[in-house]
Design a protein around this motif. Structure first.
Motif, PDB file in Angstrom:
ATOM      1  N   VAL A  94      57.094 -14.601  11.912  1.00 60.15           N
ATOM      2  CA  VAL A  94      57.612 -15.198  10.631  1.00 60.15           C
ATOM      3  C   VAL A  94      58.548 -14.172  10.180  1.00 60.15           C
ATOM      4  O   VAL A  94      58.262 -12.762  10.226  1.00 60.15           O
ATOM      5  N   VAL A  95      59.711 -14.593   9.317  1.00 65.03           N
ATOM      6  CA  VAL A  95      60.576 -13.562   8.625  1.00 65.03           C
ATOM      7  C   VAL A  95      61.065 -14.022   7.353  1.00 65.03           C
ATOM      8  O   VAL A  95      61.082 -15.243   7.250  1.00 65.03           O
ATOM      9  N   GLY A  96      61.040 -13.315   6.540  1.00 70.05           N
ATOM     10  CA  GLY A  96      61.535 -13.723   5.004  1.00 70.05           C
ATOM     11  C   GLY A  96      61.530 -12.575   4.065  1.00 70.05           C
ATOM     12  O   GLY A  96      61.601 -11.389   4.490  1.00 70.05           O
ATOM     13  N   ALA A  97      61.651 -12.786   2.823  1.00 68.60           N
ATOM     14  CA  ALA A  97      61.698 -11.935   1.689  1.00 68.60           C
ATOM     15  C   ALA A  97      60.681 -12.342   0.612  1.00 68.60           C
ATOM     16  O   ALA A  97      59.786 -12.306   0.917  1.00 68.60           O
ATOM     17  N   GLU A  98      61.384 -12.919  -0.399  1.00 66.46           N
ATOM     18  CA  GLU A  98      60.466 -13.441  -1.728  1.00 66.46           C
ATOM     19  C   GLU A  98      59.679 -14.685  -1.153  1.00 66.46           C
ATOM     20  O   GLU A  98      58.434 -14.594  -1.423  1.00 66.46           O
ATOM     21  N   ASP A  99      60.189 -15.207  -0.057  1.00 72.91           N
ATOM     22  CA  ASP A  99      59.260 -16.318   0.138  1.00 72.91           C
ATOM     23  C   ASP A  99      58.235 -16.250   0.998  1.00 72.91           C
ATOM     24  O   ASP A  99      57.041 -16.781   1.099  1.00 72.91           O
ATOM     25  N   LEU A 100      58.477 -14.998   2.107  1.00 72.41           N
ATOM     26  CA  LEU A 100      57.235 -14.405   2.853  1.00 72.41           C
ATOM     27  C   LEU A 100      56.380 -13.610   1.915  1.00 72.41           C
ATOM     28  O   LEU A 100      55.009 -13.986   1.978  1.00 72.41           O
ATOM     29  N   MET A 101      56.639 -13.085   0.781  1.00 73.63           N
ATOM     30  CA  MET A 101      55.819 -12.678  -0.079  1.00 73.63           C
ATOM     31  C   MET A 101      55.116 -13.782  -0.947  1.00 73.63           C
ATOM     32  O   MET A 101      53.729 -13.518  -0.791  1.00 73.63           O
ATOM     33  N   GLU A 102      55.414 -14.660  -1.279  1.00 70.88           N
ATOM     34  CA  GLU A 102      54.825 -15.949  -1.635  1.00 70.88           C
ATOM     35  C   GLU A 102      53.691 -16.412  -0.900  1.00 70.88           C
ATOM     36  O   GLU A 102      52.698 -16.742  -1.269  1.00 70.88           O
ATOM     37  N   GLN A 103      53.904 -16.490   0.539  1.00 70.05           N
ATOM     38  CA  GLN A 103      53.136 -16.982   1.621  1.00 70.05           C
ATOM     39  C   GLN A 103      51.778 -16.239   1.661  1.00 70.05           C
ATOM     40  O   GLN A 103      50.759 -16.528   1.553  1.00 70.05           O
ATOM     41  N   VAL A 104      52.040 -14.666   1.544  1.00 72.88           N
ATOM     42  CA  VAL A 104      51.117 -13.600   1.569  1.00 72.88           C
ATOM     43  C   VAL A 104      50.056 -13.864   0.429  1.00 72.88           C
ATOM     44  O   VAL A 104      49.152 -14.034   0.447  1.00 72.88           O
ATOM     45  N   GLN A 105      50.702 -13.959  -0.766  1.00 69.04           N
ATOM     46  CA  GLN A 105      50.064 -13.863  -1.974  1.00 69.04           C
ATOM     47  C   GLN A 105      49.084 -15.288  -1.810  1.00 69.04           C
ATOM     48  O   GLN A 105      48.244 -15.160  -2.530  1.00 69.04           O
ATOM     49  N   ALA A 106      49.763 -16.418  -1.467  1.00 72.03           N
ATOM     50  CA  ALA A 106      48.787 -17.382  -1.366  1.00 72.03           C
ATOM     51  C   ALA A 106      47.762 -17.605  -0.219  1.00 72.03           C
ATOM     52  O   ALA A 106      47.318 -18.464  -0.016  1.00 72.03           O
ATOM     53  N   GLY A 107      47.779 -16.497   0.565  1.00 71.38           N
ATOM     54  CA  GLY A 107      46.726 -16.124   1.450  1.00 71.38           C
ATOM     55  C   GLY A 107      46.947 -16.428   2.977  1.00 71.38           C
ATOM     56  O   GLY A 107      46.271 -16.682   3.878  1.00 71.38           O
ATOM     57  N   ASN A 108      48.206 -16.861   3.176  1.00 72.72           N
ATOM     58  CA  ASN A 108      48.770 -17.298   4.360  1.00 72.72           C
ATOM     59  C   ASN A 108      49.371 -16.259   5.182  1.00 72.72           C
ATOM     60  O   ASN A 108      50.545 -15.719   5.090  1.00 72.72           O
ATOM     61  N   ILE A 109      48.573 -15.394   5.782  1.00 72.72           N
ATOM     62  CA  ILE A 109      48.915 -14.086   6.665  1.00 72.72           C
ATOM     63  C   ILE A 109      48.806 -14.519   7.991  1.00 72.72           C
ATOM     64  O   ILE A 109      48.050 -14.323   8.801  1.00 72.72           O
ATOM     65  N   ASN A 110      50.314 -14.850   8.396  1.00 73.13           N
ATOM     66  CA  ASN A 110      50.273 -15.219   9.793  1.00 73.13           C
ATOM     67  C   ASN A 110      50.948 -14.283  10.744  1.00 73.13           C
ATOM     68  O   ASN A 110      51.776 -14.658  11.523  1.00 73.13           O
ATOM     69  N   PHE A 111      50.529 -13.258  10.623  1.00 74.38           N
ATOM     70  CA  PHE A 111      50.982 -11.943  11.523  1.00 74.38           C
ATOM     71  C   PHE A 111      49.806 -10.949  11.624  1.00 74.38           C
ATOM     72  O   PHE A 111      48.910 -10.940  10.639  1.00 74.38           O
ATOM     73  N   ASP A 112      49.921 -10.230  12.589  1.00 73.44           N
ATOM     74  CA  ASP A 112      49.104  -9.078  12.852  1.00 73.44           C
ATOM     75  C   ASP A 112      49.662  -7.810  12.767  1.00 73.44           C
ATOM     76  O   ASP A 112      49.007  -6.829  12.689  1.00 73.44           O
ATOM     77  N   ARG A 113      50.803  -7.721  12.648  1.00 70.76           N
ATOM     78  CA  ARG A 113      51.576  -6.494  12.425  1.00 70.76           C
ATOM     79  C   ARG A 113      52.634  -6.690  11.425  1.00 70.76           C
ATOM     80  O   ARG A 113      53.397  -8.032  11.537  1.00 70.76           O
ATOM     81  N   CYS A 114      53.025  -5.966  10.492  1.00 68.34           N
ATOM     82  CA  CYS A 114      53.991  -6.117   9.389  1.00 68.34           C
ATOM     83  C   CYS A 114      55.088  -5.019   9.738  1.00 68.34           C
ATOM     84  O   CYS A 114      54.844  -3.863   9.454  1.00 68.34           O
ATOM     85  N   ILE A 115      56.125  -5.487   9.592  1.00 71.03           N
ATOM     86  CA  ILE A 115      57.531  -4.782   9.655  1.00 71.03           C
ATOM     87  C   ILE A 115      58.498  -5.002   8.391  1.00 71.03           C
ATOM     88  O   ILE A 115      58.546  -6.271   7.955  1.00 71.03           O
TER      89      ILE A 115
END
Length: 233
Positions: A94-115
């Motif tokens: 998964v790759v993104g910026a504000e859109d990925l931040m919103e996913q994480v804030q919504a509880g959608n954490i679809n990764f095991d490592r974050c870069i």
């Protein structure tokens, strides 16, 4: 006290009275006891003579295990533009910026490592309370805040393991699977111990490596001779 099953009794008897084994002896016992219906993870735990509450005694770092981890690692990357394209080309999930931040804030954490690229840290910083407790917060000390997203993604996918000392000074990680050969597990264990040894902080006093133990997901642990674990045995 709960009664042990036949399997638990057999596992207990296999390790009873066996301490400070060589890496090879420990792996042999652990593999023979890893009889679950799934491919158990081989785990290492190291008791260190540090108090990570003090900044000068914190132990953290990364190591690329020579035989890989046997796990599929999902990688999330915070990046924009050319760096986002670079991350996708390198295999980020998964790759993104504000859109990925919103996913994480919504509880959608679809990764095991974050870069993250450095310019993304103001956005990522807002996610500290979510990513921090999950040990997912990007950090320049372990190479997850970087402009070289290609290398970081490939390392994460290729068997790189992160480690950090917890409150009691314990470092633990998965170092392979029960299906791995004994030789590959031995290489991975020694690579991990070597990386933790090299990460010895300036504030560590007295004995740094106090105990090394190896276990499988469902099995009992055995202690390993530290000299053997460092490859000097």
């Amino acid at each position: 006290m709960a009664k042990l099953t036949k399997k638990q009794k057999a596992q207990a008897e296999a390790v009873e009275g066996k301490d400070n084994l060589t890496v090879e002896e420990a792996i042999s016992i652990i593999k023979s006891n890893a009889t679950a219906k799934f491919d158990e993870t081989i785990e290492i735990a190291m008791n260190l003579g540090v108090d990570p509450r003090h900044a000068d005694q914190m132990v953290r770092g990364t190591v690329s295990l020579p035989a890989g981890t046997g796990k599929t690692v999902r990688v999330g990357v915070f990046a924009r533009g050319a760096k986002a394209e670079e991350a996708q080309a390198a295999g980020a999930d998964v790759v993104g910026a504000e859109d990925l931040m919103e996913q994480v804030q919504a509880g959608n954490i679809n990764f095991d490592r974050c870069i993250a690229t450095p310019d993304m840290m103001p956005i990522v910083g807002r996610l500290g309370k979510i990513l921090g407790p999950r040990n997912l917060m990007p950090n320049p000390k372990v190479g997850t805040v970087t402009m070289d997203v290609k290398e970081a993604v490939e390392a994460a996918k290729g068997g790189q393991v992160q480690f950090r000392a917890e409150k009691a000074g314990v470092v633990h990680a998965g170092v392979g699977k029960a299906s791995f050969s004994e030789a590959d597990l031995a290489k991975n264990i020694r690579a991990f111990v070597d990386a933790v040894s090299k990460a010895k902080p300036a504030g560590a006093k007295g004995t740094y490596m106090k105990q090394v133990a190896v276990s499988s997901t469902m099995g009992r642990g055995v202690t390993v001779d530290i000299v053997s674990a460092t490859g000097n045995g």
